[in-house]
Design an enzyme around this catalytic site. Structure first.
Site, PDB file in Angstrom:
ATOM      1  N   ASP A  79      33.153   8.631  -1.579  1.00  0.00           N
ATOM      2  CA  ASP A  79      33.593   9.946  -1.080  1.00  0.00           C
ATOM      3  C   ASP A  79      33.190  11.054  -2.055  1.00  0.00           C
ATOM      4  O   ASP A  79      33.396  12.243  -1.775  1.00  0.00           O
ATOM      5  CB  ASP A  79      35.099   9.959  -0.786  1.00  0.00           C
ATOM      6  CG  ASP A  79      35.957   9.684  -2.010  1.00  0.00           C
ATOM      7  OD1 ASP A  79      35.408   9.513  -3.118  1.00  0.00           O
ATOM      8  OD2 ASP A  79      37.198   9.637  -1.853  1.00  0.00           O
ATOM      9  N   ASP A 107      33.348   3.781   1.364  1.00  0.00           N
ATOM     10  CA  ASP A 107      34.532   4.318   0.688  1.00  0.00           C
ATOM     11  C   ASP A 107      35.404   5.018   1.731  1.00  0.00           C
ATOM     12  O   ASP A 107      34.966   5.994   2.344  1.00  0.00           O
ATOM     13  CB  ASP A 107      34.044   5.329  -0.362  1.00  0.00           C
ATOM     14  CG  ASP A 107      35.064   5.579  -1.447  1.00  0.00           C
ATOM     15  OD1 ASP A 107      36.061   4.851  -1.516  1.00  0.00           O
ATOM     16  OD2 ASP A 107      34.827   6.509  -2.245  1.00  0.00           O
ATOM     17  N   GLU A 147      39.024   2.692 -12.570  1.00  0.00           N
ATOM     18  CA  GLU A 147      38.346   3.929 -13.001  1.00  0.00           C
ATOM     19  C   GLU A 147      39.084   4.592 -14.163  1.00  0.00           C
ATOM     20  O   GLU A 147      40.310   4.770 -14.121  1.00  0.00           O
ATOM     21  CB  GLU A 147      38.264   4.904 -11.817  1.00  0.00           C
ATOM     22  CG  GLU A 147      37.671   6.258 -12.217  1.00  0.00           C
ATOM     23  CD  GLU A 147      37.217   7.125 -11.047  1.00  0.00           C
ATOM     24  OE1 GLU A 147      37.240   6.650  -9.886  1.00  0.00           O
ATOM     25  OE2 GLU A 147      36.838   8.281 -11.301  1.00  0.00           O
ATOM     26  N   GLU A 196      41.412   3.721  -2.402  1.00  0.00           N
ATOM     27  CA  GLU A 196      42.123   4.090  -3.636  1.00  0.00           C
ATOM     28  C   GLU A 196      43.609   3.864  -3.396  1.00  0.00           C
ATOM     29  O   GLU A 196      44.212   4.539  -2.566  1.00  0.00           O
ATOM     30  CB  GLU A 196      41.866   5.565  -3.965  1.00  0.00           C
ATOM     31  CG  GLU A 196      40.423   5.856  -4.327  1.00  0.00           C
ATOM     32  CD  GLU A 196      40.173   7.325  -4.645  1.00  0.00           C
ATOM     33  OE1 GLU A 196      41.143   8.076  -4.900  1.00  0.00           O
ATOM     34  OE2 GLU A 196      39.003   7.727  -4.628  1.00  0.00           O
ATOM     35  N   LYS A 255      36.271   0.251   0.492  1.00  0.00           N
ATOM     36  CA  LYS A 255      37.044   0.522  -0.732  1.00  0.00           C
ATOM     37  C   LYS A 255      38.151   1.518  -0.414  1.00  0.00           C
ATOM     38  O   LYS A 255      37.935   2.494   0.299  1.00  0.00           O
ATOM     39  CB  LYS A 255      36.122   1.068  -1.824  1.00  0.00           C
ATOM     40  CG  LYS A 255      36.856   1.467  -3.089  1.00  0.00           C
ATOM     41  CD  LYS A 255      35.905   1.767  -4.224  1.00  0.00           C
ATOM     42  CE  LYS A 255      35.372   3.171  -4.269  1.00  0.00           C
ATOM     43  NZ  LYS A 255      36.389   4.236  -4.400  1.00  0.00           N
TER      44      LYS A 255
HETATM   45  O1  KIV Z   1      33.516   7.907  -4.529  1.00  0.00           O
HETATM   46  C1  KIV Z   1      32.992   7.406  -5.526  1.00  0.00           C
HETATM   47  O2  KIV Z   1      31.840   7.676  -5.852  1.00  0.00           O
HETATM   48  C2  KIV Z   1      33.785   6.481  -6.322  1.00  0.00           C
HETATM   49  C3  KIV Z   1      33.252   6.093  -7.655  1.00  0.00           C
HETATM   50  C4  KIV Z   1      33.398   7.216  -8.606  1.00  0.00           C
HETATM   51  C5  KIV Z   1      33.875   4.847  -8.139  1.00  0.00           C
HETATM   52  O3  KIV Z   1      34.828   6.082  -5.907  1.00  0.00           O
END
Ligand code: KIV
Length: 279
Positions: free
Chosen positions: A34, A73, A172, A105, A103
Site C-alpha cells: 500500500d 497488501d 517492521e 497489518e 498481507k
Molecule cells: O506497503 C508496503 O510497502 C509495506 C512494506 C513497507 C513492508 O508494507
C-alpha cells in the site's frame, strides 16, 4: 529457503514492466504494497490507497512476474470493518489480483480473522511491529518495540498469528532483539524491514533501494541513484526536442507516393470533405 537457511529477497513492486526486470534479477518475493499510495499515487499516507487500484496493480505485477511469489497488501479499511468483507476482499486479491498471499497489518485481536482466512484457503502474511496504517493513532510512522512491554507484545502477536495459520510473518522497524525473539518462538518464514539481519528474508520499498525517494527511511541504503538519472534523461529530452535531434528512425512514404501526394494537393484536392469525425 527459510528452512535451508538461505536468505530470501523481497521488494515492493507496482507495475508489470518493473516486475519483469525484478523477476529476471531473481528477487524471490514481490510485495504490491500500500506504499503505492505514496510512491505511485503521490499521497503522503498509506491509508489513502484505494482497494480497486491496488488489486489492478497486483494483477499487473503478476502478469509481469508470473513465476515469482506475489504478495498483495490489503489496504486500509479493506479488512478492518467486518470479517465478511475482509474475507471477500482477501479473496479478490487471489482471484482478480492473482496474488499468491495477502498481507495484513495486524495485532493479536485479528487472529480470529486470520484463522478464518486460512480456513477459507487464503494464505496470510501477518505484518507486526510498526504498522503505517495505524500512524494516525500511534503518532506517525516510526519504530516499535523499543520498550520491554512493547517488544514482548510484538513477539506475542507474532506467535498468535502463527497459531492462527499465518504462512509468513513480516516485522517492521523494530530492534534486532525483537526479531530474534520472534525467530526463536515461531517457525514460519519471517521477513524483516528495518528489523536487523537475522530474519529469513528482507524487504524494502523499491523506490528507497534504487534512489527515487527524496528522504528514505534510516534502514534503507540505496544501491542506485535512479532519481538523478531520470532527471538527466528528462533534461536531455528537453534539449533534443528544442534542437530537433529527437533521434529514432522516421517513417517514409511508399515509392512514388510523395509525387502523387503533391499532385493530388496541387490538383485542388478538397481537404475538407472527409467524413465528419465523432466529436
Ligand atoms: O506497503 C508496503 O510497502 C509495506 C512494506 C513497507 C513492508 O508494507
Amino acid at each position: 529457503m527459510a528452512q535451508s537457511g538461505d536468505k530470501f529477497a523481497c521488494l515492493t513492486c507496482y507495475d508489470a514492466t518493473t516486475a519483469r526486470w525484478l523477476e529476471r534479477a531473481g528477487v524471490h518475493v514481490l510485495l504490491v504494497g500500500d506504499t503505492a499510495s505514496e510512491v505511485i499515487l503521490g499521497f503522503d499516507r498509506t491509508i489513502d490507497m484505494p482497494l480497486d487500484v491496488l488489486l489492478a496493480l497486483t494483477a499487473a505485477v503478476k502478469r509481469g512476474a508470473p513465476n515469482t511469489l506475489v504478495m498483495g497488501d490489503m489496504p486500509f479499511m479493506s479488512y478492518q470493518a467486518d470479517e465478511a468483507s475482509a474475507l471477500r476482499n482477501a479473496a479478490r486479491f487471489l482471484t482478480e489480483g492473482r496474488a499468491d498471499v495477502v498481507k495484513l497489518e495486524v495485532d493479536a485481536t485479528f487472529a480470529p480473522l486470520v484463522a478464518k482466512m486460512t480456513r477459507a484457503g487464503i494464505p496470510v502474511v501477518a505484518h507486526v511491529g510498526s504498522k503505517p496504517q495505524q500512524a494516525m493513532l500511534s503518532g506517525g510512522y516510526g519504530s516499535k518495540g523499543r520498550t520491554a512491554e512493547e517488544a514482548a507484545s510484538i513477539v506475542r502477536d507474532a506467535i498468535t498469528f502463527e497459531q492462527a495459520g499465518a504462512v509468513m510473518l513480516l516485522v517492521e522497524a523494530v530492534p534486532d532483539e525483537v526479531a530474534a525473539e520472534i525467530l526463536k518462538h515461531t517457525s514460519v518464514p519471517l521477513i524483516g524491514i528495518g528489523a536487523g539481519t537475522a530474519c529469513h528474508g528482507q524487504v524494502l520499498v523499491l523506490h528507497d533501494l534504487i534512489g527515487l525517494t527524496d528522504s528514505p527511511p534510516r534502514f534503507a541504503s540505496p544501491v542506485a541513484s535512479l532519481g538523478p538519472s531520470f532527471e538527466n534523461a528528462g533534461r536531455e529530452w528537453v534539449r533534443r526536442v528544442a534542437d530537433g535531434s529527437i533521434g529514432g528512425v522516421r517513417y517514409t512514404m511508399k515509392p512514388g507516393e510523395v509525387r502523387r501526394f503533391r499532385d493530388l494537393l496541387e490538383s485542388g484536392l478538397p481537404l475538407t470533405d472527409a467524413p465528419d469525425r465523432p466529436a
